[in-house]
Each structure stands twice: as C-alpha cells, then as structure tokens.
Design an enzyme around this catalytic site. Structure first.
Site, PDB file in Angstrom:
ATOM      1  CG  ASP A 180       2.589  -6.954  -2.154  1.00 20.19           C
ATOM      2  OD1 ASP A 180       2.474  -7.258  -3.348  1.00 20.19           O
ATOM      3  OD2 ASP A 180       1.859  -6.130  -1.564  1.00 20.19           O
ATOM      4  CE  LYS A 202       4.892  -3.437  -6.440  1.00 24.06           C
ATOM      5  NZ  LYS A 202       3.751  -2.600  -6.519  1.00 24.06           N
ATOM      6  CG  MET A 247       6.461   3.065   1.474  1.00 26.26           C
ATOM      7  SD  MET A 247       5.520   3.045  -0.062  1.00 26.26           S
ATOM      8  CE  MET A 247       4.118   4.065   0.368  1.00 26.26           C
TER       9      MET A 247
HETATM   10  N1  SAH Z   1      -0.599  -1.469   2.912  1.00 19.84           N
HETATM   11  C1  SAH Z   1       0.421  -1.393   3.930  1.00 19.84           C
HETATM   12  C2  SAH Z   1       1.424  -0.297   3.644  1.00 19.84           C
HETATM   13  C3  SAH Z   1       2.191  -0.491   2.367  1.00 19.84           C
HETATM   14  S1  SAH Z   1       3.458   0.683   2.162  1.00 19.84           S
HETATM   15  C4  SAH Z   1      -0.242  -1.210   5.297  1.00 19.84           C
HETATM   16  O1  SAH Z   1      -1.432  -0.884   5.381  1.00 19.84           O
HETATM   17  O2  SAH Z   1       0.425  -1.431   6.295  1.00 19.84           O
HETATM   18  C5  SAH Z   1       4.837  -0.178   2.859  1.00 19.84           C
HETATM   19  C6  SAH Z   1       5.343   0.580   4.056  1.00 19.84           C
HETATM   20  O3  SAH Z   1       4.580   0.258   5.208  1.00 19.84           O
HETATM   21  C7  SAH Z   1       6.759   0.243   4.435  1.00 19.84           C
HETATM   22  O4  SAH Z   1       7.698   0.968   3.660  1.00 19.84           O
HETATM   23  C8  SAH Z   1       6.789   0.668   5.872  1.00 19.84           C
HETATM   24  O5  SAH Z   1       6.887   2.069   5.983  1.00 19.84           O
HETATM   25  C9  SAH Z   1       5.413   0.256   6.331  1.00 19.84           C
HETATM   26  N2  SAH Z   1       5.415  -1.095   6.903  1.00 19.84           N
HETATM   27  C10 SAH Z   1       4.773  -2.185   6.444  1.00 19.84           C
HETATM   28  N3  SAH Z   1       4.980  -3.241   7.247  1.00 19.84           N
HETATM   29  C11 SAH Z   1       5.774  -2.805   8.245  1.00 19.84           C
HETATM   30  C12 SAH Z   1       6.340  -3.410   9.398  1.00 19.84           C
HETATM   31  N4  SAH Z   1       6.133  -4.710   9.697  1.00 19.84           N
HETATM   32  N5  SAH Z   1       7.100  -2.652  10.210  1.00 19.84           N
HETATM   33  C13 SAH Z   1       7.319  -1.357   9.933  1.00 19.84           C
HETATM   34  N6  SAH Z   1       6.817  -0.730   8.884  1.00 19.84           N
HETATM   35  C14 SAH Z   1       6.048  -1.440   8.029  1.00 19.84           C
END
Ligand code: SAH
Length: 488
Positions: free
Chosen positions: A33, A55, A169
């Site tokens: 991703d 995306k 998100m």
């Molecule tokens: N599968 C991922 C989440 C995917 S949804 C997990 O378990 O972490 C993507 C969202 O995760 C982003 O929009 C944000 O809200 C959060 N996110 C992912 N990485 C991040 C980071 N390094 N810092 C802050 N928020 C993060």
C-alpha cells in the site's frame, strides 16, 4: 504456493514482527500500500519486485477488484508473494476481502498479524489507550463515513460507553465526528489527541479537545484518540534524542545501512547517500591473495581499516597460518572487524591515527624483521614511512579501492532539507563534495575522527562535531550531544 498477507506495522521498521521481516527478506514479489514506510520496504530482498497498489485520493486509484485479481494471479504463478499492508492487515486494511478472494480462487494464503496503528500510534505519542481508573476499554472505529446518514458506526453508543474512542481515517470527517459525540453527551472539554505520521521520524502530535477538534488543523494520515487518556503525556517518539533530524549517511552502502538504522532508532530520518563504493584494487586482489599465503612469515600484520580486515581475512585460506604473527588494528572499528573473524588484535593504538600506531609500535627484534600492511590503495604513507624509519621492513599491499559514486539527480534532491551530514572517511568527504558540491553541505557536519575532520576543513567547511570514539557509534554519540545542546 502461498500468498502471505502481512502486517507492516505503523511505520517504524522496528515494529515489524520477526515473521514479517523474515518473509520480506525472502520475498520475490511485494505488493504494498501507499502508506507502507520506505524503510520497511527497504527490508525486502534486493531484487524483489515491488508493486505499489496504493490508493491515494484521485490518482486513478486501482480498485480493490484489481488488487484481488493481481494477488490471485501472483499466487498461482508461484514464488514468495508478500501482500504487505500498513498496521495489522485485518484492521480496516481490506485484508479480509483479499483473503476471501484468494480462498475463493483456491490459492493458499497465510496471515501474519501486525502492530496496528490504532494502539501503537497513540503509544508512540505517549497516550495509552487504556489506563486503570481512567478508561477500561477502547473502541477502534473508522471515521470514513461519519458524515453519511447511514453511518455504520453508532457514535451515540460510543459517546455513552465511556471507552476511549480511537478513530482511523477520521481526519476529513473530524468536525462531524466531534459534533455527533458531543450531541450524544460527551463533554466538549474531553481531551483529544491527533497523531500525524505516528511511529515515524515525522510524527507530530496535536492536542486539543472534542469541542475544538473540528477547527484544529490535522493532516492525514492521523490517528485520533478521544477520551480522558488523551490528556496523558508519557514518553513520546517526539522526545527521542534525534527526533526531527534528517541526517545524511555518506558511507558505502553496506556500512551505511548499520549507521542509518542506529540513527533511525534514535528518532532521526537517515538519508543514505553512498557516495563511495568499496571495490577490488586495480590488480583484482591478486597481490593481496599472494601476500596472504605468506602472512605467517611476517612478524606483524597491520590492518588499516575494517574493509582491509575483511578483505585480508577473506584471502587467508587457513587462519592457523597467522598463528605466529602479531596483528595490529588501526582503530576500534578495525579491531571489531578482526574480532568478528576470531582474531584479537595484539595492538590497537590509543588514537585512530597512523601517527599513533607508528609511535606505539614496538621496535623490530632484529634486522630484516617484517611487517605486512593491508590498506586502501590510495592512502597516506605515514605508517609505512614511520615503521621503516624505526627499522622495520614494510610490505604494503592494496586490499581494496575506494571509488567515488556519482549521485543521481533524485538522490541529490534528498540532500536538500537535510540538517546534518556524517563522514566516516576522507574519501567520503571528497566524493560528497565532488558530486553534491559545497553549497549542499548541511549546517551540521559530524566526522569519525581527526583525519576526516582535516579533509573537511581543507575543503573550507567547518566541522561541528568529531567522534571521540572513532566508530559509527562514536559519530552517533557526537551528533546526539550536539543535538542536545541545540535543543537547549
Ligand atoms: N490496517 C491499518 C489501518 C488501515 S486504515 C492498521 O492496523 O494500522 C489507515 C488509517 O490508519 C489512516 O487513515 C490513519 O488513520 C491510520 N494510520 C495508519 N498508519 C498511521 C500512522 N503511521 N500514523 C497515524 N495514523 C496512521
């Protein structure tokens, strides 16, 4: 053949699972991703094919169906396929859908859970999602559809629950989220923390309240935490000694990586610029191999650098041929390289300088006593000259050559915005200046020792800090001390 659906964690490669790192190192293809950190991708096997199916809004996004079909196709083709997803693959990653698509097509798959941003990002910002007596539970929800009438998240229920609410998100809809939680009874003064780019060197924490969240600027990607725990401020990634520092690493690629990792573990964003490469000497190493067969005939073998140590010992066929020979290492890093190969240096000069070695070297036991010196092909003659003056017969052998590397324009771009540069040899100094130019030297210059510092000053550039211990770790220590004085 198996497709591995792997969690990449929130950013910091240190937060990869051991299993994820193993699979990356073995991967033939990595389908990833957009949010997966470059330093995590750097763990992929060199030569692995990296496919970005990220995306990002409005970039002609690859639809999920296309990703599912690609995974099925790659899975059938064989090899080690890693589907790498940010955080944990089954937390809003659509990893579940991908697993179902693979199962439906009869392609074997395995999930490797990851460290989810939902818990790790608040933690890296000093906010525990639960705390005894403050919050005895947490809910992780998507803020994606908070604004739509048929939102699947029951914000009213969350508001009443008293649990910490972790929103992923949710940046775009944060005003609507706050409005719904307040309307359902959460106090507008409830603490909120929004953590941008958590668990990375660019982490930024925004502290606000539920009432003010909508009007507070927050950049995506961010994790938003609503609840009393958000008022806590435990140790944060932003307090690490080199947080916010972009640091250029100018060593040859294989040695640069270790220094870069160490800088990153202290919070810096290292930028690797291998301006030099270590190659065979002009004769392809023939003289070194030949000298190695006679190593036992020398009273002493003097090794000038860790590269020389590795190359010499590669050329020595049987370690026992050195049994009667004493070994000197110029500098602790050289001694460490020898030690890794099972040789404890008999002499390491008190300072990492040829001059120091010559001064501390014992006198020859008699006429014709011989020293073999293994070093880089273009080196200063301080050591052989001084040893000869002292009565030794010195044979110098070229163990390797250091060659400057031209940086591509893209790599040079990375130099802009750097706060510091590190130099571990005079050859790196001249190669960096040749390819990047004096104007691109960052404000802070840290060197491994006096010989390298002299090369910097000769070019008319000021040295900010010099390592006391002449090793990569010494460079790190010098930079950390400097950063502490700047931070006041
Ligand atoms: N599968 C991922 C989440 C995917 S949804 C997990 O378990 O972490 C993507 C969202 O995760 C982003 O929009 C944000 O809200 C959060 N996110 C992912 N990485 C991040 C980071 N390094 N810092 C802050 N928020 C993060």
């Amino acid at each position: 053949m198996t497709v591995y659906i792997v969690g990449a964690g929130p950013g910091d490669p240190g937060l990869l699972t051991v299993r994820a790192a193993e699979l990356l190192a073995a991967a033939d293809v990595v389908v990833h991703d957009r949010l997966v950190d470059v330093r995590v991708l750097a763990r992929a096997r060199p030569g692995a094919r990296l496919v970005d199916v990220g995306k990002s809004p409005g970039d002609g996004a690859e639809p999920q169906d296309g990703i599912d079909a690609l995974l099925v196709e790659l899975g059938r083709a064989g090899g080690t396929v890693v589907r790498l997803k940010g955080g944990d693959p089954y937390v809003f990653g659509r990893g579940g859908e991908e697993a179902l698509a693979l199962a439906g097509a009869g392609v074997a798959y395995e999930v490797v859970p990851g460290v989810t941003a939902a818990v790790a990002v608040p933690a890296c910002a000093g906010v525990p999602v639960t705390t005894r007596g403050v919050a005895s539970g947490f809910a992780v929800v998507t803020g994606h559809d908070a604004a739509s009438a048929d939102a699947s998240v029951d914000w009213e229920l969350l508001a009443r629950s008293g649990c910490t609410v972790v929103v992923l998100m949710g940046v775009a809809a944060r005003a609507e989220i706050a409005r719904r939680l307040v309307a359902a009874g959460r106090d507008p003064s409830t603490p909120v923390v929004a953590v941008e780019r958590g668990a990375t060197p660019e982490q930024r924490t925004v502290r606000t309240t539920l009432g003010a969240l909508g009007a507070t600027p927050v950049e995506s990607p961010a994790t938003i935490v609503v609840g009393e725990v958000a008022a806590l401020g435990l140790s944060s990634y932003e307090q690490r000694p080199l947080a916010g520092w972009r640091v250029l690493v100018t060593r040859a690629a294989d040695q640069g990586a270790a220094l870069a990792d160490r800088l990153a573990s202290l919070g810096a964003r290292p930028v690797e610029l291998p301006v030099i490469e270590i190659v065979d000497p002009a004769d392809g190493g023939a003289a070194l191999r030949e000298a190695a067969t006679r190593a036992g005939a020398f009273e002493w073998v003097v090794v000038a650098s860790s590269n020389a140590a590795d190359r010499l010992l590669d050329a020595v066929r049987d370690a026992r041929s050195l049994a009667g020979t004493k070994v000197a290492a110029i500098g602790p890093a050289t001694a460490a390289a020898l030690a890794r190969r099972g040789i404890v240096a008999d002499l390491v000069p008190s300072r990492y300088l040829g001059e120091a070695l010559a001064a501390e070297f014992p006198p020859p036991p008699g006429r014709g006593a011989r020293v073999l010196l293994a070093r880089a092909s273009v080196s200063r003659d301080v050591v052989p000259d001084a040893l000869r003056d002292a009565g030794w017969e010195v044979e110098v052998v070229d163990a390797y050559e250091t060659r400057p590397v031209e940086l591509s324009p893209e790599r040079l771009d990375a130099v802009r915005g750097a706060h510091a540069v590190t130099f571990a040899s005079p050859s790196a100094v001249s190669a960096f200046l040749a390819t990047a130019g004096r104007d691109r030297v960052p404000g802070v210059v840290v060197t491994i020792g006096p010989v390298t510092s002299a090369a910097v000053r000769e070019a008319g550039v000021e040295v900010t800090a010099e390592a006391a211990e002449h090793t990569a770790e010494g460079i790190v220590t010098a930079l950390v001390s400097h950063a502490a004085t700047v931070a006041g």
